[in-house]
Design a protein around this motif. Sequence first.
Motif, PDB file in Angstrom:
ATOM      1  N   UNK A 218     -12.614 -23.053 -29.641  1.00 23.33           N
ATOM      2  CA  UNK A 218     -11.375 -23.469 -30.293  1.00 23.33           C
ATOM      3  C   UNK A 218     -10.186 -22.707 -29.723  1.00 23.33           C
ATOM      4  N   UNK A 219     -10.365 -21.424 -29.490  1.00 30.06           N
ATOM      5  CA  UNK A 219      -9.278 -20.592 -28.974  1.00 30.06           C
ATOM      6  C   UNK A 219      -9.022 -20.796 -27.489  1.00 30.06           C
ATOM      7  N   UNK A 220     -10.080 -21.049 -26.727  1.00 34.62           N
ATOM      8  CA  UNK A 220     -10.006 -20.998 -25.260  1.00 34.62           C
ATOM      9  C   UNK A 220      -8.890 -21.830 -24.630  1.00 34.62           C
ATOM     10  N   UNK A 221      -8.668 -23.091 -25.051  1.00 38.80           N
ATOM     11  CA  UNK A 221      -7.648 -23.890 -24.362  1.00 38.80           C
ATOM     12  C   UNK A 221      -6.237 -23.319 -24.454  1.00 38.80           C
ATOM     13  N   UNK A 222      -5.991 -22.452 -25.436  1.00 39.59           N
ATOM     14  CA  UNK A 222      -4.629 -21.988 -25.698  1.00 39.59           C
ATOM     15  C   UNK A 222      -4.358 -20.566 -25.200  1.00 39.59           C
ATOM     16  N   UNK A 223      -5.401 -19.825 -24.888  1.00 38.81           N
ATOM     17  CA  UNK A 223      -5.235 -18.402 -24.630  1.00 38.81           C
ATOM     18  C   UNK A 223      -4.352 -18.101 -23.427  1.00 38.81           C
ATOM     19  N   UNK A 224      -4.620 -18.756 -22.308  1.00 35.59           N
ATOM     20  CA  UNK A 224      -3.858 -18.443 -21.099  1.00 35.59           C
ATOM     21  C   UNK A 224      -2.369 -18.717 -21.302  1.00 35.59           C
ATOM     22  N   UNK A 225      -2.058 -19.879 -21.894  1.00 32.86           N
ATOM     23  CA  UNK A 225      -0.648 -20.241 -22.106  1.00 32.86           C
ATOM     24  C   UNK A 225       0.008 -19.323 -23.138  1.00 32.86           C
ATOM     25  N   UNK A 226      -0.730 -18.939 -24.176  1.00 34.71           N
ATOM     26  CA  UNK A 226      -0.173 -18.008 -25.159  1.00 34.71           C
ATOM     27  C   UNK A 226       0.136 -16.655 -24.516  1.00 34.71           C
ATOM     28  N   UNK A 227      -0.763 -16.184 -23.655  1.00 28.42           N
ATOM     29  CA  UNK A 227      -0.523 -14.920 -22.969  1.00 28.42           C
ATOM     30  C   UNK A 227       0.718 -15.002 -22.083  1.00 28.42           C
ATOM     31  N   UNK A 228       0.869 -16.116 -21.405  1.00 24.20           N
ATOM     32  CA  UNK A 228       2.042 -16.292 -20.550  1.00 24.20           C
ATOM     33  C   UNK A 228       3.321 -16.350 -21.381  1.00 24.20           C
ATOM     34  N   UNK A 229       3.261 -16.989 -22.541  1.00 20.15           N
ATOM     35  CA  UNK A 229       4.415 -17.073 -23.430  1.00 20.15           C
ATOM     36  C   UNK A 229       4.704 -15.734 -24.098  1.00 20.15           C
ATOM     37  N   UNK A 230       3.651 -14.938 -24.313  1.00 16.85           N
ATOM     38  CA  UNK A 230       3.811 -13.633 -24.941  1.00 16.85           C
ATOM     39  C   UNK A 230       3.841 -13.668 -26.445  1.00 16.85           C
ATOM     40  N   UNK A 231       3.328 -14.754 -27.050  1.00 10.94           N
ATOM     41  CA  UNK A 231       3.288 -14.833 -28.512  1.00 10.94           C
ATOM     42  C   UNK A 231       2.231 -15.843 -28.934  1.00 10.94           C
ATOM     43  N   UNK A 232       1.820 -15.707 -30.190  1.00 12.33           N
ATOM     44  CA  UNK A 232       0.828 -16.613 -30.760  1.00 12.33           C
ATOM     45  C   UNK A 232      -0.119 -15.845 -31.654  1.00 12.33           C
ATOM     46  N   UNK A 233      -0.738 -16.567 -32.582  1.00 19.26           N
ATOM     47  CA  UNK A 233      -1.682 -15.954 -33.520  1.00 19.26           C
ATOM     48  C   UNK A 233      -2.966 -16.767 -33.534  1.00 19.26           C
ATOM     49  N   UNK A 234      -4.085 -16.088 -33.351  1.00 25.25           N
ATOM     50  CA  UNK A 234      -5.404 -16.702 -33.409  1.00 25.25           C
ATOM     51  C   UNK A 234      -6.098 -16.209 -34.668  1.00 25.25           C
TER      52      UNK A 234
ATOM     53  N   UNK B 139     -13.706 -11.360 -32.972  1.00 25.58           N
ATOM     54  CA  UNK B 139     -12.261 -11.355 -33.187  1.00 25.58           C
ATOM     55  C   UNK B 139     -11.663  -9.970 -32.960  1.00 25.58           C
ATOM     56  N   UNK B 140     -12.423  -8.930 -33.288  1.00 28.26           N
ATOM     57  CA  UNK B 140     -11.914  -7.588 -33.011  1.00 28.26           C
ATOM     58  C   UNK B 140     -11.816  -7.349 -31.513  1.00 28.26           C
ATOM     59  N   UNK B 141     -12.820  -7.776 -30.774  1.00 28.93           N
ATOM     60  CA  UNK B 141     -12.765  -7.659 -29.317  1.00 28.93           C
ATOM     61  C   UNK B 141     -11.576  -8.442 -28.761  1.00 28.93           C
ATOM     62  N   UNK B 142     -11.391  -9.648 -29.268  1.00 24.43           N
ATOM     63  CA  UNK B 142     -10.294 -10.486 -28.795  1.00 24.43           C
ATOM     64  C   UNK B 142      -8.945  -9.863 -29.139  1.00 24.43           C
ATOM     65  N   UNK B 143      -8.863  -9.246 -30.321  1.00 25.63           N
ATOM     66  CA  UNK B 143      -7.611  -8.604 -30.719  1.00 25.63           C
ATOM     67  C   UNK B 143      -7.224  -7.496 -29.741  1.00 25.63           C
ATOM     68  N   UNK B 144      -8.205  -6.712 -29.322  1.00 25.03           N
ATOM     69  CA  UNK B 144      -7.934  -5.646 -28.368  1.00 25.03           C
ATOM     70  C   UNK B 144      -7.514  -6.201 -27.009  1.00 25.03           C
ATOM     71  N   UNK B 145      -8.126  -7.308 -26.610  1.00 24.28           N
ATOM     72  CA  UNK B 145      -7.787  -7.929 -25.329  1.00 24.28           C
ATOM     73  C   UNK B 145      -6.380  -8.522 -25.335  1.00 24.28           C
ATOM     74  N   UNK B 146      -5.983  -9.067 -26.481  1.00 20.97           N
ATOM     75  CA  UNK B 146      -4.733  -9.836 -26.548  1.00 20.97           C
ATOM     76  C   UNK B 146      -3.518  -8.994 -26.917  1.00 20.97           C
ATOM     77  N   UNK B 147      -3.751  -7.790 -27.407  1.00 17.38           N
ATOM     78  CA  UNK B 147      -2.657  -6.971 -27.929  1.00 17.38           C
ATOM     79  C   UNK B 147      -1.559  -6.750 -26.894  1.00 17.38           C
ATOM     80  N   UNK B 148      -1.935  -6.442 -25.674  1.00 16.31           N
ATOM     81  CA  UNK B 148      -0.930  -6.134 -24.658  1.00 16.31           C
ATOM     82  C   UNK B 148      -0.153  -7.364 -24.202  1.00 16.31           C
ATOM     83  N   UNK B 149      -0.638  -8.545 -24.585  1.00 16.06           N
ATOM     84  CA  UNK B 149       0.054  -9.793 -24.236  1.00 16.06           C
ATOM     85  C   UNK B 149       0.985 -10.261 -25.351  1.00 16.06           C
TER      86      UNK B 149
END
Length: 265
Positions: free
Chosen positions: A127-143, A172-182
């Motif tokens: 569910x998350x995968x299609x949006x992750x790259x674009x959210x990281x590029x935008x620099x915002x979003x909540x999963x 989700x905790x792992x993902x939170x750590x990965x996404x924090x810097x984005x």
Amino acid sequence: MSAPSTTAGLAPLVFITGASSGIGQALAERYARAGWRLALVARRATELQAWVEAQGLDCGRAAVYGADVAQIASIAGAGDACLARQGLPDVVIACAGISVGMDSAEREDLEVLRETLLINNVGLAATFQPFLRAMRQRGSGTLVGVASVAAVRGLPGHGAYCASKAGVVAYCESLRLECRRHGLKVVTLLPGYIATPLTARNPYSMPFLMPVERFAEQAYQAISAGSSRRVIPWQMAIVAKLLRLLPDPLYDRVMGRRGRKPRRG
């Protein structure tokens, strides 16, 4: 709370799986009242479309995508379709899930375990995968991952469900750590007993049973605040902490007498 502004003068967009009933539909209704645009996903797309029309939501406010979270290509395809039709969501909520009892002595129940992990864990990631790259590029979003208080400790007959929801918390905790810097936020919701069709079949007591509309309100507030983890209702947060602290022998005596989750059929 009013909806935040977004680009091109459009209201913000929330993508919700499992939106045809229960927690997913209650959250869809809450976000609609806040003025958000909706991207709603369910296997029962016709039923979900009828609900959307009954709410008076036109095609500019809500779109329905038929998809099965048990199939990676199906749920990822719904995400791709949302991107093409409505754009990049501001919030993605993975609500779809199943809860079926199992007995590890029964070989056919290994299929229940496989199916539960596929839907509740792989389906959430897909569910998350299609949006992750674009959210990281935008620099915002909540999963948002919907786990359960059942993630805290094992329960009789709940082997598949407890394992899957503990997996949601850890993933989700792992993902939170990965996404924090984005600049992305990852929120893990741990519902207690919520009055939905899923819990209506439970043959045991359900302390602090909460109406689904009240859960949706508190979940909406937690997501808006960007909480990393929230147990709802708060009473179950206390219960969960106490259960975690119980020594295994005492926990086994207390919970071993609890009714089992019914097996399929």
